[in-house]
Design an enzyme around this catalytic site. Structure first.
Site: not given
Ligand SMILES: [Zn+2]
Length: 226
Positions: A21, A23, A161, A166
């Site tokens: 994942d 960000e 988040h 996540d």
């Protein structure tokens, strides 16, 4: 692995994979930058390794992005730049299949862009998007955000988040989706699988009405009458 040919999107379960994942500073794969990348390495459905790094994006993080991912300029001020982190991430990934939520529309675009930018090569690993899989396996669920799926399966969303949390949540969701596909989740969501390639079949509309078509189309062209 880095190379000359992008990997393919596949719609099925595999027991060995790296789920990741990102960000970012925003939603544009043209203008925004990665500020955190996290991943879990999974063998036979079990997490065996973790990777998590903050990244200095070389520009300030917009307030709206910090509100979502809780990452601030101060937190990334001393972090390495993405060229270094991306190399370490690709070493962690090796030739594993990549898995993630909404990665076909979002995260893969950043990986492709930045591997081309820094190394002049692309990411060759095949990948599985759990958003696409969830839409195929749970067509009646109203929303398919990661938090919706976690709630549906009763998985904790604490610390959502931040990238590593996540990943852990998404890994449990992916393993649950696998049960939908092999039928062990019960009658409520048994998924019809393509006999040729093993990806889920879905109802499509054609000139002569509804039919079953493989979700691997156009890579797989198997169809069946309803
Ligand atoms: Zn197929």
């Amino acid at each position: 692995m880095l190379g000359n040919t992008k990997g393919r999107l596949i719609n099925k379960y595999v027991p060995d994979y790296v789920l990741f994942d990102l960000e970012t500073t925003g939603t544009s794969s043209n203008y925004d930058e990665v500020i955190e990348i996290s991943a879990v390495k999974v063998q036979s459905g079990v997490i065996v390794g973790e990777f998590s790094q903050l990244v200095n994006p070389g520009k300030s993080i917009p307030y709206a992005a910090s509100m979502v991912n809780h990452i601030t300029d101060d937190m990334v001020a001393e972090a390495p730049e993405f060229e270094e982190i991306l190399q370490a991430f690709m070493d962690f990934v090796g030739d594993s299949i990549l898995v993630g939520h909404n990665i076909n529309s979002f995260d893969m675009k950043f990986l492709y862009r930045d591997s081309e930018r820094y190394f002049g090569q692309t990411v060759t690993n095949d990948y599985i998007d759990t958003l696409k899989l969830a839409r195929l396996c749970l067509p009646d669920l109203g929303h398919h955000r990661l938090s919706d799926l976690a709630q549906y399966y009763g998985i904790s969303t604490e610390g959502a988040h931040r990238a590593l949390n996540d990943c852990r949540m998404n890994q449990q969701v992916f393993e649950q989706l696998a049960k939908e596909m092999d039928g062990s989740a019960g009658e409520k969501a048994k998924v019809k699988l393509c006999p040729i390639c093993g990806q889920p079949m879905r109802k499509r509309n054609g000139r002569f009405g509804e039919f079953w078509g493989c979700s691997g189309f156009p890579g797989c062209r198997y169809t069946e009458n309803i």
